[in-house]
Design an enzyme around this catalytic site. Structure first.
Site, PDB file in Angstrom:
ATOM      1  N   LYS A  42     -26.784  -6.999  64.947  1.00 38.11           N
ATOM      2  CA  LYS A  42     -26.657  -5.562  64.773  1.00 38.11           C
ATOM      3  C   LYS A  42     -25.970  -5.215  63.450  1.00 38.11           C
ATOM      4  O   LYS A  42     -26.056  -4.091  62.965  1.00 38.11           O
ATOM      5  CB  LYS A  42     -25.792  -4.962  65.902  1.00 38.11           C
ATOM      6  CG  LYS A  42     -26.268  -5.261  67.284  1.00 38.11           C
ATOM      7  CD  LYS A  42     -25.226  -4.745  68.298  1.00 38.11           C
ATOM      8  CE  LYS A  42     -25.415  -5.382  69.632  1.00 38.11           C
ATOM      9  NZ  LYS A  42     -24.221  -5.185  70.490  1.00 38.11           N
ATOM     10  N   GLY A  43     -25.259  -6.200  62.894  1.00 36.34           N
ATOM     11  CA  GLY A  43     -24.360  -5.904  61.759  1.00 36.34           C
ATOM     12  C   GLY A  43     -25.014  -5.227  60.566  1.00 36.34           C
ATOM     13  O   GLY A  43     -24.364  -4.469  59.849  1.00 36.34           O
ATOM     14  N   LYS A 130     -18.919 -14.478  51.847  1.00 35.53           N
ATOM     15  CA  LYS A 130     -17.584 -15.101  51.918  1.00 35.53           C
ATOM     16  C   LYS A 130     -17.763 -16.573  51.557  1.00 35.53           C
ATOM     17  O   LYS A 130     -17.833 -17.417  52.462  1.00 35.53           O
ATOM     18  CB  LYS A 130     -17.081 -15.033  53.354  1.00 35.53           C
ATOM     19  CG  LYS A 130     -16.033 -13.995  53.625  1.00 35.53           C
ATOM     20  CD  LYS A 130     -15.417 -14.290  54.984  1.00 35.53           C
ATOM     21  CE  LYS A 130     -15.275 -13.059  55.809  1.00 35.53           C
ATOM     22  NZ  LYS A 130     -14.733 -13.323  57.148  1.00 35.53           N
ATOM     23  N   PHE A 151     -11.057 -11.394  57.720  1.00 34.74           N
ATOM     24  CA  PHE A 151     -12.020 -10.831  58.671  1.00 34.74           C
ATOM     25  C   PHE A 151     -12.161  -9.341  58.388  1.00 34.74           C
ATOM     26  O   PHE A 151     -11.187  -8.592  58.421  1.00 34.74           O
ATOM     27  CB  PHE A 151     -11.604 -11.091  60.117  1.00 34.74           C
ATOM     28  CG  PHE A 151     -12.759 -10.913  61.057  1.00 34.74           C
ATOM     29  CD1 PHE A 151     -13.693 -11.929  61.222  1.00 34.74           C
ATOM     30  CD2 PHE A 151     -12.939  -9.726  61.747  1.00 34.74           C
ATOM     31  CE1 PHE A 151     -14.795 -11.766  62.070  1.00 34.74           C
ATOM     32  CE2 PHE A 151     -14.027  -9.551  62.597  1.00 34.74           C
ATOM     33  CZ  PHE A 151     -14.956 -10.576  62.755  1.00 34.74           C
ATOM     34  N   ASP A 158     -18.546  -5.617  62.931  1.00 38.53           N
ATOM     35  CA  ASP A 158     -17.688  -5.361  64.096  1.00 38.53           C
ATOM     36  C   ASP A 158     -16.622  -6.428  64.263  1.00 38.53           C
ATOM     37  O   ASP A 158     -16.722  -7.538  63.742  1.00 38.53           O
ATOM     38  CB  ASP A 158     -18.526  -5.380  65.374  1.00 38.53           C
ATOM     39  CG  ASP A 158     -18.988  -6.799  65.741  1.00 38.53           C
ATOM     40  OD1 ASP A 158     -19.589  -7.460  64.883  1.00 38.53           O
ATOM     41  OD2 ASP A 158     -18.700  -7.247  66.883  1.00 38.53           O
ATOM     42  N   ARG A 164     -17.871  -0.674  63.928  1.00 37.54           N
ATOM     43  CA  ARG A 164     -19.091  -0.632  63.115  1.00 37.54           C
ATOM     44  C   ARG A 164     -19.249   0.714  62.411  1.00 37.54           C
ATOM     45  O   ARG A 164     -19.957   0.823  61.414  1.00 37.54           O
ATOM     46  CB  ARG A 164     -20.327  -0.894  63.985  1.00 37.54           C
ATOM     47  CG  ARG A 164     -20.374  -2.277  64.638  1.00 37.54           C
ATOM     48  CD  ARG A 164     -21.764  -2.538  65.221  1.00 37.54           C
ATOM     49  NE  ARG A 164     -21.779  -3.600  66.205  1.00 37.54           N
ATOM     50  CZ  ARG A 164     -21.980  -4.885  65.919  1.00 37.54           C
ATOM     51  NH1 ARG A 164     -22.135  -5.266  64.680  1.00 37.54           N
ATOM     52  NH2 ARG A 164     -22.012  -5.801  66.869  1.00 37.54           N
TER      53      ARG A 164
END
Ligand SMILES: O=P(O)(O)OC[C@H]1O[C@H](OP(=O)(O)OP(=O)(O)O)[C@H](O)[C@@H]1O
Ligand SMILES: [Mg+2]
Length: 179
Positions: A42-43, A130, A151, A158, A164
């Site tokens: 979904k990101g 990253k 993070f 999320d 999100r």
């Protein structure tokens, strides 16, 4: 700013500018050719929604859903396909649209299964990279921002399915995931 955010890493305006640049580069690379963008749910939804409006050539879109993080901040190493593409991709130019490449496990797996379907070409655009966390080597064609090993959440990304909706990329306070 949201209370759970330590600091903003990439603000809204910087995101919009970079997404426009990526849209132009992608348009130039595929002008006159077939193009299917594959968003990894979904990101990548927010990035995808902005990116397609920054691309000025005809193209189609499709979606795959994967999951490897669950409720944590470390890749489980096991990538699950939750939704596959709607149509075959043989002979087509495919551009995978990701929000972030961290360990590289998700893309390594996706590239392997999509290559078996014999697309004409398979390239990758990611908003965030990253590099310090990479566990497998991935060739990435376009990168929005290279970021440090924190993070991050927001703009589609999320933690445990939340955050999100933040319009910026923010570093999550470590006490949120350590508590
Ligand atoms: O390079 P990796 O270490 O594999 O990490 C990157 C992947 O992890 C996240 O997905 P997640 O599994 O959290 O699913 P989501 O997109 O639904 O949040 C992110 O959206 C990428 O797809
Ligand atoms: Mg996630």
């Amino acid at each position: 700013m949201d209370d759970a955010i330590e600091r903003v890493l990439v603000d809204e305006q910087t995101l919009q500018q970079r997404v426009c640049e990526l849209g132009q580069r992608i348009s130039d690379a595929y002008r006159g050719q077939d193009l299917l963008l594959v968003s990894v749910l979904k990101g990548s939804i927010v990035f995808m929604a902005d990116l397609i409006r920054a691309i000025d050539i005809p193209h189609e879109i499709d979606f795959m859903a994967t999951s490897s993080y669950g409720a944590g901040t470390q890749s489980s190493g096991v990538v699950r396909i939750l939704k596959d593409l709607n149509h075959p991709i043989e002979g087509r130019n495919i551009l995978i649209v990701e929000d972030i490449i961290d360990s590289g496990n998700t893309l390594d797996y996706l590239v392997r299964i999509l290559r078996e379907r014999r697309p004409a070409s398979l390239r990758i655009v990611t908003l965030l990279d990253k590099p310090d966390r990479r566990e497998v080597d991935i060739h990435v064609d376009w990168i929005g921002f290279s970021i440090p090993n924190d993070f991050v959440v927001g703009y589609g990304l999320d933690y445990n399915e939340v955050f999100r909706n933040l319009p910026y990329i923010g570093i999550l306070k470590p006490d949120i995931y350590r508590s």
